[in-house]
Design a protein around this motif. Structure first.
Motif, PDB file in Angstrom:
ATOM      1  N   GLU A 203      22.644  43.193  35.855  1.00  0.00           N
ATOM      2  CA  GLU A 203      22.039  43.892  36.995  1.00  0.00           C
ATOM      3  C   GLU A 203      20.935  44.780  36.441  1.00  0.00           C
ATOM      4  O   GLU A 203      21.143  45.496  35.455  1.00  0.00           O
ATOM      5  CB  GLU A 203      23.105  44.741  37.697  1.00  0.00           C
ATOM      6  N   ALA A 204      19.776  44.751  37.077  1.00  0.00           N
ATOM      7  CA  ALA A 204      18.662  45.602  36.646  1.00  0.00           C
ATOM      8  C   ALA A 204      18.075  46.307  37.861  1.00  0.00           C
ATOM      9  O   ALA A 204      17.835  45.676  38.893  1.00  0.00           O
ATOM     10  CB  ALA A 204      17.587  44.770  35.958  1.00  0.00           C
ATOM     11  N   ALA A 205      17.853  47.610  37.729  1.00  0.00           N
ATOM     12  CA  ALA A 205      17.268  48.387  38.819  1.00  0.00           C
ATOM     13  C   ALA A 205      16.311  49.412  38.233  1.00  0.00           C
ATOM     14  O   ALA A 205      16.644  50.098  37.263  1.00  0.00           O
ATOM     15  CB  ALA A 205      18.353  49.086  39.620  1.00  0.00           C
ATOM     16  N   ILE A 206      15.131  49.494  38.821  1.00  0.00           N
ATOM     17  CA  ILE A 206      14.192  50.558  38.473  1.00  0.00           C
ATOM     18  C   ILE A 206      14.451  51.698  39.442  1.00  0.00           C
ATOM     19  O   ILE A 206      14.395  51.517  40.664  1.00  0.00           O
ATOM     20  CB  ILE A 206      12.738  50.077  38.535  1.00  0.00           C
ATOM     21  N   LEU A 207      14.768  52.853  38.871  1.00  0.00           N
ATOM     22  CA  LEU A 207      15.127  54.026  39.660  1.00  0.00           C
ATOM     23  C   LEU A 207      13.989  55.040  39.595  1.00  0.00           C
ATOM     24  O   LEU A 207      13.693  55.579  38.525  1.00  0.00           O
ATOM     25  CB  LEU A 207      16.409  54.658  39.113  1.00  0.00           C
ATOM     26  N   ASN A 208      13.346  55.272  40.708  1.00  0.00           N
ATOM     27  CA  ASN A 208      12.299  56.293  40.797  1.00  0.00           C
ATOM     28  C   ASN A 208      12.930  57.560  41.354  1.00  0.00           C
ATOM     29  O   ASN A 208      13.318  57.617  42.523  1.00  0.00           O
ATOM     30  CB  ASN A 208      11.160  55.816  41.689  1.00  0.00           C
TER      31      ASN A 208
ATOM     32  N   TYR B 255      33.425  44.928  35.320  1.00  0.00           N
ATOM     33  CA  TYR B 255      32.413  45.779  34.658  1.00  0.00           C
ATOM     34  C   TYR B 255      32.518  45.569  33.150  1.00  0.00           C
ATOM     35  O   TYR B 255      33.617  45.549  32.600  1.00  0.00           O
ATOM     36  CB  TYR B 255      32.666  47.244  35.010  1.00  0.00           C
ATOM     37  N   ILE B 256      31.369  45.422  32.499  1.00  0.00           N
ATOM     38  CA  ILE B 256      31.350  45.292  31.038  1.00  0.00           C
ATOM     39  C   ILE B 256      30.768  46.553  30.405  1.00  0.00           C
ATOM     40  O   ILE B 256      31.419  47.221  29.612  1.00  0.00           O
ATOM     41  CB  ILE B 256      30.566  44.034  30.608  1.00  0.00           C
ATOM     42  N   LYS B 257      29.526  46.893  30.763  1.00  0.00           N
ATOM     43  CA  LYS B 257      28.899  48.117  30.243  1.00  0.00           C
ATOM     44  C   LYS B 257      27.638  48.407  31.037  1.00  0.00           C
ATOM     45  O   LYS B 257      27.133  47.559  31.761  1.00  0.00           O
ATOM     46  CB  LYS B 257      28.586  48.001  28.749  1.00  0.00           C
ATOM     47  N   HIS B 258      27.137  49.638  30.872  1.00  0.00           N
ATOM     48  CA  HIS B 258      25.871  49.997  31.511  1.00  0.00           C
ATOM     49  C   HIS B 258      25.084  50.913  30.588  1.00  0.00           C
ATOM     50  O   HIS B 258      25.633  51.523  29.669  1.00  0.00           O
ATOM     51  CB  HIS B 258      26.101  50.660  32.877  1.00  0.00           C
TER      52      HIS B 258
ATOM     53  N   GLU C  47      30.873  40.710  34.754  1.00  0.00           N
ATOM     54  CA  GLU C  47      31.397  39.367  34.489  1.00  0.00           C
ATOM     55  C   GLU C  47      30.856  38.368  35.511  1.00  0.00           C
ATOM     56  O   GLU C  47      30.480  37.253  35.152  1.00  0.00           O
ATOM     57  CB  GLU C  47      32.921  39.380  34.495  1.00  0.00           C
ATOM     58  N   THR C  48      30.820  38.760  36.794  1.00  0.00           N
ATOM     59  CA  THR C  48      30.298  37.890  37.853  1.00  0.00           C
ATOM     60  C   THR C  48      29.429  38.701  38.800  1.00  0.00           C
ATOM     61  O   THR C  48      29.528  39.937  38.857  1.00  0.00           O
ATOM     62  CB  THR C  48      31.427  37.246  38.688  1.00  0.00           C
ATOM     63  N   LEU C  49      28.606  38.009  39.566  1.00  0.00           N
ATOM     64  CA  LEU C  49      27.781  38.662  40.576  1.00  0.00           C
ATOM     65  C   LEU C  49      28.652  39.387  41.593  1.00  0.00           C
ATOM     66  O   LEU C  49      28.360  40.517  41.997  1.00  0.00           O
ATOM     67  CB  LEU C  49      26.886  37.624  41.267  1.00  0.00           C
ATOM     68  N   GLU C  50      29.739  38.748  41.995  1.00  0.00           N
ATOM     69  CA  GLU C  50      30.629  39.316  43.006  1.00  0.00           C
ATOM     70  C   GLU C  50      31.328  40.587  42.536  1.00  0.00           C
ATOM     71  O   GLU C  50      31.672  41.437  43.364  1.00  0.00           O
ATOM     72  CB  GLU C  50      31.669  38.270  43.446  1.00  0.00           C
ATOM     73  N   ASP C  51      31.519  40.720  41.233  1.00  0.00           N
ATOM     74  CA  ASP C  51      32.100  41.964  40.721  1.00  0.00           C
ATOM     75  C   ASP C  51      31.221  43.155  41.091  1.00  0.00           C
ATOM     76  O   ASP C  51      31.734  44.242  41.359  1.00  0.00           O
ATOM     77  CB  ASP C  51      32.282  41.901  39.202  1.00  0.00           C
ATOM     78  N   HIS C  52      29.922  42.945  41.141  1.00  0.00           N
ATOM     79  CA  HIS C  52      29.012  44.010  41.545  1.00  0.00           C
ATOM     80  C   HIS C  52      28.854  44.068  43.056  1.00  0.00           C
ATOM     81  O   HIS C  52      29.095  45.102  43.679  1.00  0.00           O
ATOM     82  CB  HIS C  52      27.629  43.833  40.898  1.00  0.00           C
TER      83      HIS C  52
ATOM     84  N   ILE D  80      30.423  42.761  45.610  1.00  0.00           N
ATOM     85  CA  ILE D  80      31.602  42.938  46.460  1.00  0.00           C
ATOM     86  C   ILE D  80      32.549  43.968  45.838  1.00  0.00           C
ATOM     87  O   ILE D  80      32.870  44.984  46.456  1.00  0.00           O
ATOM     88  CB  ILE D  80      32.326  41.594  46.697  1.00  0.00           C
ATOM     89  N   GLY D  81      32.979  43.702  44.605  1.00  0.00           N
ATOM     90  CA  GLY D  81      33.961  44.575  43.955  1.00  0.00           C
ATOM     91  C   GLY D  81      33.530  46.025  43.867  1.00  0.00           C
ATOM     92  O   GLY D  81      34.307  46.931  44.182  1.00  0.00           O
ATOM     93  N   PHE D  82      32.303  46.267  43.435  1.00  0.00           N
ATOM     94  CA  PHE D  82      31.829  47.644  43.312  1.00  0.00           C
ATOM     95  C   PHE D  82      31.299  48.175  44.631  1.00  0.00           C
ATOM     96  O   PHE D  82      31.713  49.238  45.093  1.00  0.00           O
ATOM     97  CB  PHE D  82      30.768  47.745  42.223  1.00  0.00           C
ATOM     98  N   ARG D  83      30.413  47.449  45.254  1.00  0.00           N
ATOM     99  CA  ARG D  83      29.752  47.974  46.457  1.00  0.00           C
ATOM    100  C   ARG D  83      30.685  48.157  47.649  1.00  0.00           C
ATOM    101  O   ARG D  83      30.333  48.875  48.582  1.00  0.00           O
ATOM    102  CB  ARG D  83      28.572  47.084  46.838  1.00  0.00           C
ATOM    103  N   GLN D  84      31.845  47.548  47.627  1.00  0.00           N
ATOM    104  CA  GLN D  84      32.797  47.735  48.722  1.00  0.00           C
ATOM    105  C   GLN D  84      33.982  48.608  48.308  1.00  0.00           C
ATOM    106  O   GLN D  84      34.994  48.657  48.996  1.00  0.00           O
ATOM    107  CB  GLN D  84      33.270  46.371  49.235  1.00  0.00           C
ATOM    108  N   SER D  85      33.820  49.323  47.208  1.00  0.00           N
ATOM    109  CA  SER D  85      34.921  50.145  46.682  1.00  0.00           C
ATOM    110  C   SER D  85      34.753  51.618  47.050  1.00  0.00           C
ATOM    111  O   SER D  85      33.649  52.088  47.322  1.00  0.00           O
ATOM    112  CB  SER D  85      34.965  50.019  45.151  1.00  0.00           C
ATOM    113  N   PRO D  86      35.852  52.375  47.010  1.00  0.00           N
ATOM    114  CA  PRO D  86      35.758  53.830  47.184  1.00  0.00           C
ATOM    115  C   PRO D  86      34.938  54.481  46.068  1.00  0.00           C
ATOM    116  O   PRO D  86      34.278  55.491  46.285  1.00  0.00           O
ATOM    117  CB  PRO D  86      37.213  54.307  47.134  1.00  0.00           C
ATOM    118  N   GLN D  87      34.959  53.879  44.870  1.00  0.00           N
ATOM    119  CA  GLN D  87      34.184  54.427  43.760  1.00  0.00           C
ATOM    120  C   GLN D  87      32.682  54.361  44.052  1.00  0.00           C
ATOM    121  O   GLN D  87      31.930  55.244  43.652  1.00  0.00           O
ATOM    122  CB  GLN D  87      34.499  53.675  42.455  1.00  0.00           C
ATOM    123  N   TYR D  88      32.256  53.289  44.740  1.00  0.00           N
ATOM    124  CA  TYR D  88      30.840  53.181  45.097  1.00  0.00           C
ATOM    125  C   TYR D  88      30.424  54.328  46.025  1.00  0.00           C
ATOM    126  O   TYR D  88      29.326  54.863  45.901  1.00  0.00           O
ATOM    127  CB  TYR D  88      30.533  51.840  45.759  1.00  0.00           C
TER     128      TYR D  88
END
Length: 95
Positions: free
Chosen positions: A4-9, A35-38, A57-62, A64-72
């Motif tokens: 995953e890559a994001a430019i944060l302004n 999640y592996i590392k960031h 590990e997978t696209l869905e881990d980000h 779905i798994g992350f974006r639909q979590s309480p941690q997100y």
């Protein structure tokens, strides 16, 4: 593995507080399944711009798994107020 890559302004003048809050936010993303590392990199030419790289590990881990979590929700609460404009996030597979 998906990168995953994001430019944060970050709104100018908020860089130090953003970096502090980002360090705190790491606890929320790092517990998600797949999640592996960031890493966060600060732009040399434009000091209010950062590059976020996250390995999953997978696209869905980000997406779905992350974006639909309480941690997100906690991640979002800490970090989203710093962005202008909101980041465009892309995902990459190794070739």
């Amino acid at each position: 593995m998906i990168l995953e890559a994001a430019i944060l302004n970050v709104i100018p003048g908020n860089e130090t507080q953003f970096e502090n809050d980002f360090a705190t936010a790491g606890q929320y993303i790092s517990v998600i399944k797949g999640y592996i590392k960031h890493s966060l990199h600060k732009c040399i030419e434009q000091p209010n711009q950062y590059l976020l790289l996250v390995e999953w590990e997978t696209l869905e881990d980000h997406t779905i798994g992350f974006r639909q979590s309480p941690q997100y929700l906690e991640w979002k609460k800490l970090l989203h107020l710093y962005y202008d404009p909101f980041p465009l996030v892309k995902h990459y597979a190794e070739v």
